[in-house]
Design an enzyme around this catalytic site. Sequence first.
Site, PDB file in Angstrom:
ATOM      1  N   GLU A 205       0.845  -1.340  -0.006  1.00  0.00           N
ATOM      2  CA  GLU A 205      -0.130  -0.019   0.043  1.00  0.00           C
ATOM      3  C   GLU A 205       0.776   1.374   0.027  1.00  0.00           C
ATOM      4  OE1 GLU A 205      -3.149   0.026   3.053  1.00  0.00           O
ATOM      5  OE2 GLU A 205      -3.727  -1.758   2.494  1.00  0.00           O
ATOM      6  N   GLU A 386      -5.891  -8.250   1.260  1.00  0.00           N
ATOM      7  CA  GLU A 386      -6.440  -7.951   2.351  1.00  0.00           C
ATOM      8  C   GLU A 386      -8.026  -7.399   2.097  1.00  0.00           C
ATOM      9  OE1 GLU A 386      -4.754  -4.813   4.591  1.00  0.00           O
ATOM     10  OE2 GLU A 386      -2.630  -5.355   4.017  1.00  0.00           O
TER      11      GLU A 386
END
Length: 479
Positions: A205, A386
Amino acid sequence: MSILSRRHLLRRAALSADATGAPGPTRAPAPPTAEADAPAGALRFPPGFGWGAATSAYQIEGAAKEDGRGESIWDTFSRTPGRTRNGDTGDVAADHYRRWPEDLDLMRDLGLRSYRFSVSWPRIQADGTGRPNQRGLDFYRRLVDGLHERGIAPMVTLFHWDLPQALQDAGGWENRDTAYRFADYAGAVFEGLGDQVPVWLTINEPKTVVQNGYLWGHHAPGRQDADAAYLVAHHLQLAHGLAVRALRATGSPARIGPALNLHPCYPADDTAAAAAATRLYDGYENRLYLDSIFTGAYPADVLADLGPDSRLVRGITDGDLEIISSPVDLLAVQYYTPIYVTASGGTAQRWPTSEAEWQQIYPDGMYDILTRVTRDYGPVPLTVTENGLPCPDTLGADDTVDDAGRIGFLRDHFAAAHRAIGAGVPLESYHVWSLLDNFEWAEGYDQRWGLVYVDYPTQRRILKRSAHWYRQVIADNGL
């Protein structure tokens, strides 16, 4: 960069985080979901589908000062008064560094086929450079070997936000040299773990580092500097590309790719102004990272919005985009929330939110983002690394945790992923966030995202109702 652009960037940072506790819309009641205990069997996933769970080093390992581990920016940030809820730190976390055999047995008992975890950079290089710490490498080698012994495929993330503090002191991700130090570190981990790791993920991320660490400032290193933020974005992308090349140089057959949190962006109304604002918003949220990796160029509209004097534009040197777009083997997608963009470039709430008030619960966003990636960037293999929900989990007198809301959430998102597979998306695996309750960044230990309840005073692990349900999903390979 204009004052208007700076205001919009800060607005994005407030609403555009992964599981981070960022400020967001007012919480609403949980939405209706499928009945938690409906019979299995309606939806079947492809044979060999990689059902898994995910964690990250700083959030679960603890042992912050053991076996040669150095300081990370999250050690510094979390120990600074006022930075995390209740002053919580990851010094102990879920004590996974000591309890890893027990945790691997839990994974085996759940039937996990894949486990996505991260390596702590300061555990390998205390100061971010130099000879690797063998004790750190040995820990991860034991972990990887233990996974193989239990029939679980390791998926290893090289960087999940725990930058060595020594590198931050030298400029952190604003310093171009940090990208090259990351490539050196990646090479040391590749050599140390060898061919036992079939899949590597480079940077987790980058958008969250940019937005939460440098725009909003509620993540380490706690900056609020929009111009620095997008130079950081470029150096994170460069680090990704350099790590891909470092793996290729070893001749390893392992696969490698980035891990991006992608937020589908929708106009908040039917006006042309909202559509235009949504397009630019999507540029900052998604295309800045996807385009540079898959097309070798940053989005022209984002560069124009930042302006020719931005540090990002001035920081690009010849060959950088070629490095960033080094071919990858897969893309890890992390989905938590949609974003609805108004005509003025702000955001609106359209769906109920979870305990993480920035998270609007919209399962169809999973379908939309997976199909969008395949449509826009081709049939690159995808993995969901995720997706999850924080719940007000409490341990009952009978030693159970009834998290029916999490079951309904996962059921709906699994169904959306199944629909995406049916539409031609090459999705290989799905990792629930997270395996264990853990240190949830700025939220400390107040939010529980795990399938497994961690009783922090004793470090006892208790399977939640969702864990028992997920075990059956895995056994059935479907819903």
